[in-house]
Design a protein around this motif. Structure first.
Motif, PDB file in Angstrom:
ATOM      1  N   ILE A 178      71.782  -6.846-116.509  1.00 31.38           N
ATOM      2  CA  ILE A 178      71.994  -7.456-115.200  1.00 31.38           C
ATOM      3  C   ILE A 178      72.251  -6.371-114.170  1.00 31.38           C
ATOM      4  CG2 ILE A 178      73.515  -8.948-113.829  1.00 31.38           C
ATOM      5  CD1 ILE A 178      74.083 -10.520-116.399  1.00 31.38           C
ATOM      6  N   ASN A 179      71.567  -6.462-113.058  1.00 34.88           N
ATOM      7  CA  ASN A 179      71.906  -5.596-111.923  1.00 34.88           C
ATOM      8  C   ASN A 179      72.184  -6.457-110.704  1.00 34.88           C
ATOM      9  OD1 ASN A 179      69.369  -6.034-110.453  1.00 34.88           O
ATOM     10  ND2 ASN A 179      68.426  -4.771-112.046  1.00 34.88           N
ATOM     11  N   VAL A 180      72.843  -5.870-109.720  1.00 36.51           N
ATOM     12  CA  VAL A 180      73.241  -6.630-108.546  1.00 36.51           C
ATOM     13  C   VAL A 180      72.993  -5.810-107.299  1.00 36.51           C
ATOM     14  CG1 VAL A 180      75.650  -5.836-108.656  1.00 36.51           C
ATOM     15  CG2 VAL A 180      75.099  -8.001-107.511  1.00 36.51           C
TER      16      VAL A 180
ATOM     17  N   LEU B   4      77.433 -18.457-114.896  1.00 35.38           N
ATOM     18  CA  LEU B   4      76.185 -18.345-115.664  1.00 35.38           C
ATOM     19  C   LEU B   4      75.873 -16.898-115.985  1.00 35.38           C
ATOM     20  CD1 LEU B   4      73.383 -19.344-116.722  1.00 35.38           C
ATOM     21  CD2 LEU B   4      72.579 -19.105-114.348  1.00 35.38           C
ATOM     22  N   PHE B   5      75.917 -16.035-114.977  1.00 37.37           N
ATOM     23  CA  PHE B   5      75.552 -14.630-115.188  1.00 37.37           C
ATOM     24  C   PHE B   5      76.560 -13.909-116.082  1.00 37.37           C
ATOM     25  CE2 PHE B   5      72.289 -15.257-112.137  1.00 37.37           C
ATOM     26  CZ  PHE B   5      71.374 -14.240-112.366  1.00 37.37           C
ATOM     27  N   ALA B   6      77.779 -14.390-116.117  1.00 38.65           N
ATOM     28  CA  ALA B   6      78.783 -13.772-116.983  1.00 38.65           C
ATOM     29  C   ALA B   6      78.444 -13.942-118.461  1.00 38.65           C
ATOM     30  CB  ALA B   6      80.154 -14.369-116.690  1.00 38.65           C
ATOM     31  N   VAL B   7      77.612 -14.941-118.788  1.00 37.04           N
ATOM     32  CA  VAL B   7      77.297 -15.202-120.202  1.00 37.04           C
ATOM     33  C   VAL B   7      75.816 -15.046-120.531  1.00 37.04           C
ATOM     34  CG1 VAL B   7      79.257 -16.757-120.419  1.00 37.04           C
ATOM     35  CG2 VAL B   7      77.029 -17.703-119.820  1.00 37.04           C
ATOM     36  N   LEU B   8      74.997 -14.743-119.536  1.00 41.40           N
ATOM     37  CA  LEU B   8      73.545 -14.717-119.754  1.00 41.40           C
ATOM     38  C   LEU B   8      73.128 -13.749-120.858  1.00 41.40           C
ATOM     39  CD1 LEU B   8      71.559 -14.937-116.383  1.00 41.40           C
ATOM     40  CD2 LEU B   8      71.301 -16.342-118.434  1.00 41.40           C
TER      41      LEU B   8
ATOM     42  N   ALA C 257      80.773 -10.224-108.778  1.00 40.62           N
ATOM     43  CA  ALA C 257      79.377 -10.057-109.189  1.00 40.62           C
ATOM     44  C   ALA C 257      79.126  -8.631-109.672  1.00 40.62           C
ATOM     45  CB  ALA C 257      78.447 -10.402-108.028  1.00 40.62           C
ATOM     46  N   GLN C 258      79.686  -7.665-108.980  1.00 40.35           N
ATOM     47  CA  GLN C 258      79.519  -6.269-109.393  1.00 40.35           C
ATOM     48  C   GLN C 258      80.157  -6.017-110.760  1.00 40.35           C
ATOM     49  OE1 GLN C 258      81.283  -4.617-105.823  1.00 40.35           O
ATOM     50  NE2 GLN C 258      79.292  -3.900-105.068  1.00 40.35           N
ATOM     51  N   GLY C 259      81.299  -6.657-111.013  1.00 41.86           N
ATOM     52  CA  GLY C 259      81.948  -6.513-112.311  1.00 41.86           C
ATOM     53  C   GLY C 259      81.092  -7.085-113.428  1.00 41.86           C
ATOM     54  N   ILE C 260      80.450  -8.212-113.176  1.00 41.95           N
ATOM     55  CA  ILE C 260      79.563  -8.825-114.169  1.00 41.95           C
ATOM     56  C   ILE C 260      78.402  -7.887-114.479  1.00 41.95           C
ATOM     57  CG2 ILE C 260      77.881 -10.690-114.518  1.00 41.95           C
ATOM     58  CD1 ILE C 260      79.842 -12.488-112.917  1.00 41.95           C
TER      59      ILE C 260
ATOM     60  N   ALA D 287      91.750 -19.230-100.940  1.00 39.54           N
ATOM     61  CA  ALA D 287      90.689 -18.574-100.179  1.00 39.54           C
ATOM     62  C   ALA D 287      91.109 -17.181 -99.706  1.00 39.54           C
ATOM     63  CB  ALA D 287      90.301 -19.441 -98.988  1.00 39.54           C
ATOM     64  N   GLY D 288      92.389 -16.993 -99.466  1.00 34.50           N
ATOM     65  CA  GLY D 288      92.863 -15.674 -99.055  1.00 34.50           C
ATOM     66  C   GLY D 288      92.663 -14.619-100.116  1.00 34.50           C
ATOM     67  N   ASP D 289      92.533 -15.039-101.367  1.00 31.76           N
ATOM     68  CA  ASP D 289      92.299 -14.113-102.472  1.00 31.76           C
ATOM     69  C   ASP D 289      90.876 -14.204-103.021  1.00 31.76           C
ATOM     70  OD1 ASP D 289      94.834 -13.100-102.364  1.00 31.76           O
ATOM     71  OD2 ASP D 289      95.641 -14.375-103.952  1.00 31.76           O
ATOM     72  N   MET D 290      90.029 -14.949-102.354  1.00 30.45           N
ATOM     73  CA  MET D 290      88.647 -15.082-102.799  1.00 30.45           C
ATOM     74  C   MET D 290      87.720 -15.067-101.578  1.00 30.45           C
ATOM     75  SD  MET D 290      86.557 -14.987-105.164  1.00 30.45           S
ATOM     76  CE  MET D 290      87.888 -14.632-106.299  1.00 30.45           C
ATOM     77  N   SER D 291      87.739 -13.958-100.882  1.00 32.35           N
ATOM     78  CA  SER D 291      86.889 -13.756 -99.716  1.00 32.35           C
ATOM     79  C   SER D 291      85.459 -13.466-100.164  1.00 32.35           C
ATOM     80  CB  SER D 291      87.416 -12.576 -98.900  1.00 32.35           C
ATOM     81  OG  SER D 291      87.282 -11.372 -99.660  1.00 32.35           O
ATOM     82  N   PRO D 292      84.499 -13.453 -99.251  1.00 33.48           N
ATOM     83  CA  PRO D 292      83.125 -13.084 -99.624  1.00 33.48           C
ATOM     84  C   PRO D 292      83.044 -11.714-100.296  1.00 33.48           C
ATOM     85  CG  PRO D 292      83.136 -14.098 -97.466  1.00 33.48           C
ATOM     86  CD  PRO D 292      84.567 -13.931 -97.850  1.00 33.48           C
ATOM     87  N   VAL D 293      83.792 -10.743 -99.791  1.00 33.18           N
ATOM     88  CA  VAL D 293      83.763  -9.400-100.382  1.00 33.18           C
ATOM     89  C   VAL D 293      84.316  -9.426-101.804  1.00 33.18           C
ATOM     90  CG1 VAL D 293      84.738  -7.076-100.220  1.00 33.18           C
ATOM     91  CG2 VAL D 293      83.820  -8.184 -98.180  1.00 33.18           C
ATOM     92  N   LYS D 294      85.380 -10.192-102.025  1.00 36.58           N
ATOM     93  CA  LYS D 294      85.944 -10.278-103.371  1.00 36.58           C
ATOM     94  C   LYS D 294      85.010 -11.022-104.320  1.00 36.58           C
ATOM     95  CE  LYS D 294      90.772  -9.739-102.034  1.00 36.58           C
ATOM     96  NZ  LYS D 294      92.124 -10.321-101.962  1.00 36.58           N
ATOM     97  N   LEU D 295      84.286 -11.997-103.792  1.00 37.13           N
ATOM     98  CA  LEU D 295      83.277 -12.682-104.604  1.00 37.13           C
ATOM     99  C   LEU D 295      82.188 -11.694-105.008  1.00 37.13           C
ATOM    100  CD1 LEU D 295      83.004 -15.680-105.499  1.00 37.13           C
ATOM    101  CD2 LEU D 295      81.359 -15.960-103.640  1.00 37.13           C
ATOM    102  N   ALA D 296      81.805 -10.825-104.072  1.00 30.95           N
ATOM    103  CA  ALA D 296      80.806  -9.798-104.368  1.00 30.95           C
ATOM    104  C   ALA D 296      81.308  -8.825-105.437  1.00 30.95           C
ATOM    105  CB  ALA D 296      80.439  -9.043-103.091  1.00 30.95           C
TER     106      ALA D 296
END
Length: 503
Positions: free
Chosen positions: A215-217, A301-305, A205-208, A193-202
């Protein structure tokens, strides 16, 4: 290390492989391309061992060398099983075969599909099983990375009829792309979890979105989320120093289609759940890094859509935060106002996922889509009821529910349909608010949680998947799962969207 896949129509005895997997419905099945002498010898040995091609049963024949293969592996598809069940048998069987090959230091595996009329579908199932079992999370350990490399195969040869070769090649290529999404979901959940914070999750998504033209985010920070009235979600986020994020991904195919379906996929994104002020016991709390497995499935899912080229508009929504205790944490007894205006009395801060989803589902429902699907590691009660390999499915729409069941059957990601009895509605009654976040009874907790979520989707067709069991496992319950994240939901969602897009 990536596995290379080769399509070939050579006879099995001519295949340049060390291990040859032979899927069969029964011993008497056709043996296309096999010399009669070799077949008679194999049948005799199988009869001696009592092998009856039972569903997903693998029989290793180390002594029965055929051609260049030093090891043969029979995979039972079961008698009178439908195509979906046969494919799942092959997924599990190939995972077992690949594991055994790796253990023995064998690097090339062949699959005899010459005798199967469902060549492309079976090839896809085989690749799924191989890729899933070959996954290893080694980002934090050179020792594990070395062990993983040592036990990995490097080539798979799929033997099929010449007239099936093109379809099989296409199925393999598409499945390899799909499995990248599953792998991403597993990586995201497995990270601390220390390496997967909400900001890092975001940022994921931006990378995808950055890598896709379709795809836009849009990312909402705390203040932007407050302006959009994500107040219930922000209450949960209030105890953590980590910045919360609302992540909205949108996929729209290029081709113009005014009748295109629109679907929202909502994933629970609690990147670490301590329970808040209603704090969890210390034992196993480290596993609460997996409380964002629903969000990981959405990102997978969005990584392969785009590569799947589906003609359906898809929105992905993740309300990402941590649930932590502090002087700014929300409290038992607080009353929160959700995005749709309904009020929630908080009786337990460890029932936080449904509160974050209340705002997310309300936001999704505002656009009046054709359907909303949510995936959430929502309740321990669902895990108690259904165990580690089955997700619970609730829905307010029979047609949508059956589509989810069908997709689950096709991918082997099991679901069990669950009820929402009218007489349970009063369990959520609050003396001071529209509802309370936990039921008044200790029984049927997963049902009450689903009924709570139903309050935030209005009349939109909605399906809820409680994936608390199959999203993260501590034992190898299925042959193609390893300990840790499973990527549950990615394959199911793709298959569901394929069905929706086709109609």
């Amino acid at each position: 290390m990536a596995i290379a896949y080769k399509i070939s129509s050579v006879r099995p005895v001519k295949a340049e492989v060390e291990v040859l997997a032979i899927p069969r419905q029964d011993v008497k099945s056709q043996w296309v391309g096999w010399p009669k002498k070799a077949v008679d010898k194999l049948k005799k040995e199988l009869r001696r061992r009592g092998w009856q091609a039972q569903w997903s049963q693998v029989e290793i024949l180390a002594e029965a060398k055929v051609g260049r293969a030093t090891l043969l592996a029979m995979i039972g598809l079961g008698q009178n099983e439908n195509s979906a069940r046969q494919q799942e048998a092959l997924r599990r069987g190939m995972a077992s075969v690949v594991s055994e090959a790796g253990r023995l230091g064998l690097r090339t595996v062949g699959i005899d599909l010459l005798s199967n009329s469902l060549g492309a579908d079976m090839a896809a199932a085989a690749v799924e099983g191989i890729e899933m079992v070959s996954y290893g999370f080694t980002a934090y350990s050179r020792k594990l990375a070395k062990k993983q490399k040592k036990s990995s195969i490097n080539q798979v040869v799929l033997l099929c009829r010449e007239e099936q070769a093109m379809a099989v090649r296409r199925a393999v290529q598409q499945t390899k792309q799909l499995m990248k999404g599953v792998e991403l979901a597993r990586d995201l959940v497995n990270k601390p979890a220390g390496d997967m914070s909400p900001v890092k999750l975001a940022k994921e998504a931006q990378g995808i979105a950055r890598r896709s033209k379709l795809i836009n985010v849009n990312i909402l920070n705390r203040e932007q989320a407050r302006r959009e009235k994500f107040n219930a979600f922000l209450a949960v986020a209030g105890g953590s120093a980590e910045e919360p994020c609302v992540i909205h991904l949108k996929y729209v195919p290029i081709a113009g289609n005014n009748k295109r379906k629109k679907l929202w996929v909502v994933g629970k994104g609690v990147t670490f759940d301590s329970g808040g002020l209603s704090i969890k016991p210390a034992e196993h709390m480290e596993l609460m890094k997996s409380d964002m497995a629903g969000a990981a499935a959405v990102l997978g899912l969005f990584a392969v859509l785009e590569r799947m080229a589906l003609d359906v508009e898809v929105h992905g929504l993740i309300a990402a935060c941590e649930n932590m205790p502090s002087g700014t944490a929300y409290r038992p007894g607080d009353v929160l106002t959700a995005l749709n205006g309904k009020t929630i009395e908080v009786l337990n801060t460890d029932a936080e996922g449904r509160i974050t989803l209340a705002d997310a589902l309300s936001f999704a429902a505002k656009s009046e889509p054709n359907a909303i699907i949510d995936l959430a590691t929502l309740t321990g009660a669902c895990l108690v009821a259904l165990g580690e390999t089955v997700a619970g499915l609730w829905s307010n729409n029979e047609e949508l529910k059956q589509k989810v069941v069908q997709a689950a059957n096709q991918t082997g990601e099991r679901v069990e349909t669950m009820p929402m009895p009218e007489e349970y509605e009063s369990k959520l009654d609050s003396p001071i608010a529209d509802m309370q976040n936990i039921p008044s009874s200790r029984y049927g907790g997963a049902i009450s949680a689903a009924m709570f979520l139903r309050e935030f989707v209005g009349d939109v067709p909605w399906a809820h998947l409680d994936i608390a069991g199959p999203s993260y496992v501590e034992q190898r319950y299925l042959t193609y799962w390893n300990r840790g994240a499973t990527g549950y939901g990615v394959r199911l969602l793709v298959r569901l969207l394929e069905d929706i897009a086709a109609k």
